[in-house]
Design a protein around this motif. Sequence first.
Motif, short mmCIF file in Angstrom:
data_model
loop_
_atom_site.label_atom_id
_atom_site.label_comp_id
_atom_site.label_asym_id
_atom_site.label_seq_id
_atom_site.Cartn_x
_atom_site.Cartn_y
_atom_site.Cartn_z
N UNK A 13 42.38 -2.21 -21.35
CA UNK A 13 42.85 -1.65 -20.13
C UNK A 13 43.27 -0.19 -20.35
N UNK A 14 42.28 0.88 -20.43
CA UNK A 14 42.34 2.05 -20.56
C UNK A 14 41.41 2.78 -19.24
N UNK A 15 41.96 2.97 -18.09
CA UNK A 15 41.20 3.48 -16.99
C UNK A 15 40.38 1.91 -16.75
N UNK A 16 39.06 2.18 -16.31
CA UNK A 16 38.15 1.14 -15.63
C UNK A 16 37.06 0.98 -16.64
N UNK A 201 29.31 13.13 -4.74
CA UNK A 201 30.20 11.95 -4.87
C UNK A 201 31.24 12.53 -5.77
N UNK A 202 32.44 12.17 -5.39
CA UNK A 202 33.80 12.36 -6.41
C UNK A 202 33.92 11.11 -6.85
N UNK A 203 34.00 11.03 -8.30
CA UNK A 203 34.25 9.48 -8.93
C UNK A 203 35.56 9.58 -9.93
N UNK A 204 36.36 9.24 -9.37
CA UNK A 204 37.69 9.32 -10.14
C UNK A 204 37.98 8.14 -10.98
N UNK A 205 38.61 8.10 -12.23
CA UNK A 205 38.93 7.20 -13.13
C UNK A 205 39.91 7.62 -14.12
N UNK A 206 40.27 6.66 -15.07
CA UNK A 206 41.06 7.05 -16.15
C UNK A 206 42.60 6.44 -15.91
N UNK A 207 43.57 6.68 -16.93
CA UNK A 207 44.71 6.42 -16.87
C UNK A 207 45.78 7.33 -16.21
N UNK A 230 31.28 11.52 -0.50
CA UNK A 230 31.74 10.42 -0.94
C UNK A 230 32.80 10.35 -1.82
N UNK A 231 34.00 10.02 -1.94
CA UNK A 231 35.12 10.03 -2.65
C UNK A 231 35.88 8.97 -3.11
N UNK A 232 35.59 8.48 -4.26
CA UNK A 232 36.16 7.11 -4.74
C UNK A 232 37.36 7.49 -5.58
N UNK A 233 38.44 6.75 -5.11
CA UNK A 233 39.65 7.48 -5.87
C UNK A 233 40.28 6.77 -7.24
N UNK A 234 39.39 5.55 -7.39
CA UNK A 234 39.72 4.87 -8.63
C UNK A 234 41.15 4.06 -8.76
N UNK A 235 41.47 3.84 -7.56
CA UNK A 235 42.72 2.91 -7.49
C UNK A 235 42.36 1.54 -6.98
N UNK A 236 42.50 0.51 -7.78
CA UNK A 236 42.22 -0.80 -7.84
C UNK A 236 43.25 -1.37 -7.09
N UNK A 237 43.20 -1.94 -5.73
CA UNK A 237 44.46 -2.34 -5.15
C UNK A 237 43.98 -3.76 -4.45
N UNK A 251 37.26 6.13 -0.50
CA UNK A 251 37.50 4.69 -0.61
C UNK A 251 38.54 4.62 -1.83
N UNK A 252 39.35 3.82 -1.75
CA UNK A 252 40.43 3.53 -2.82
C UNK A 252 39.51 3.07 -4.02
N UNK A 253 38.67 2.14 -3.95
CA UNK A 253 37.85 1.68 -4.99
C UNK A 253 36.78 1.17 -4.62
N UNK A 254 35.63 0.77 -5.17
CA UNK A 254 34.29 0.34 -4.86
C UNK A 254 33.99 -0.92 -5.92
N UNK A 255 33.46 -1.89 -5.30
CA UNK A 255 33.07 -2.89 -6.14
C UNK A 255 31.71 -2.68 -6.77
#
Length: 353
Positions: A13-16, A201-207, A230-237, A251-255
Amino acid sequence: MNTKSNILVAPLNWGLGHATRCIPIINALEDNGYNPIIASDGAALDILRKEFPHLTTVELPSYNIEYPENGDNFKWKILKNAPSMFDSIIKEKKLIKKLVAQYDIRGIISDNRIGVFNKKVPSVFITHQLNVLSGKTTWISSIMHQQAIRNFDECWVPDFEDAPYLSFKLGHLKNFNPDIIYIGPQSRLEIEKIPLKFDLMVLLSGPEPQRTMLDTLLRAEVKRFEGNVIYVCGQVEAEQQMTIEQNITFYNFMTGDQLQKAMNQSNMILCRSGYTTIMDIAQLGKKCFFIPTPGQYEQQYLAKKYKKEGMAPWAKQDNFKIENLLEVDLYAGLPQRESVTEWKKLFCLFKSE
């Protein structure tokens, strides 16, 4: 009546990234008649539960990896937290012993969780970092990591064995070879021939807290971008959220399926230079701009290497301006190569007599 062999799949579990690059491996296990059991913690476990709601999941002790707000202090933060991390690894090893008995585990696939192995069953370690970069201490961090890998029966590296590589010197050594197998880059995404919808596309990830710090910076900069974003925040909620602000869809996250479609619909990607993201971008043949996580030597090395090779530009987090994206068209993009992983052959390790 034949029963399916249970295989434990345990990403760090270090980012996604570690979790999402295990998705094609989990799919391959199911396709080849195995029953994957997923084990992790935090956001990594959450995203895999959303992708595979039908599979059994187990929560493992957290490694408690924390990023400092000042990236220059990252190495010292890791050293400070080392006793807590080692304590978690000891607890993890004890739990794995119990899980092997409880679920009749016939094989283990650990993505960078060094405590997830058991001498009674075939155990595989997945990593793209045979060399672990840490500045002046790279030699010792690499030796320690290589020594930990020796506890496993095989080491699978998600890259090509020969050039052009994606991991460069991170995943390729001259001498160290404890049953290393190059399984090819692993991406859960596939090319779709669909019209472009987004210019960026902005694709965020990481701790944390670095993900939030970059998010704050980019939200301000992207407002000045002329085009659809399109902006994916990388927050899995618990629930997916989507909002639209002028030309930006958040988007907070995407499948996986959603991410595949959105990336195929995007002209270019603005993201971290994390290795899983790199594999996804190379798979889809997209041009990109990298902002490596401050203090993370691996991401900094990859960003610099791709720029030096004429493939993709990058900028430091504090220095990024939206105008930097004009550089993207000057670069060739990441190398695309045909990759076919021989899963049936790899999984022979788990065949019992």
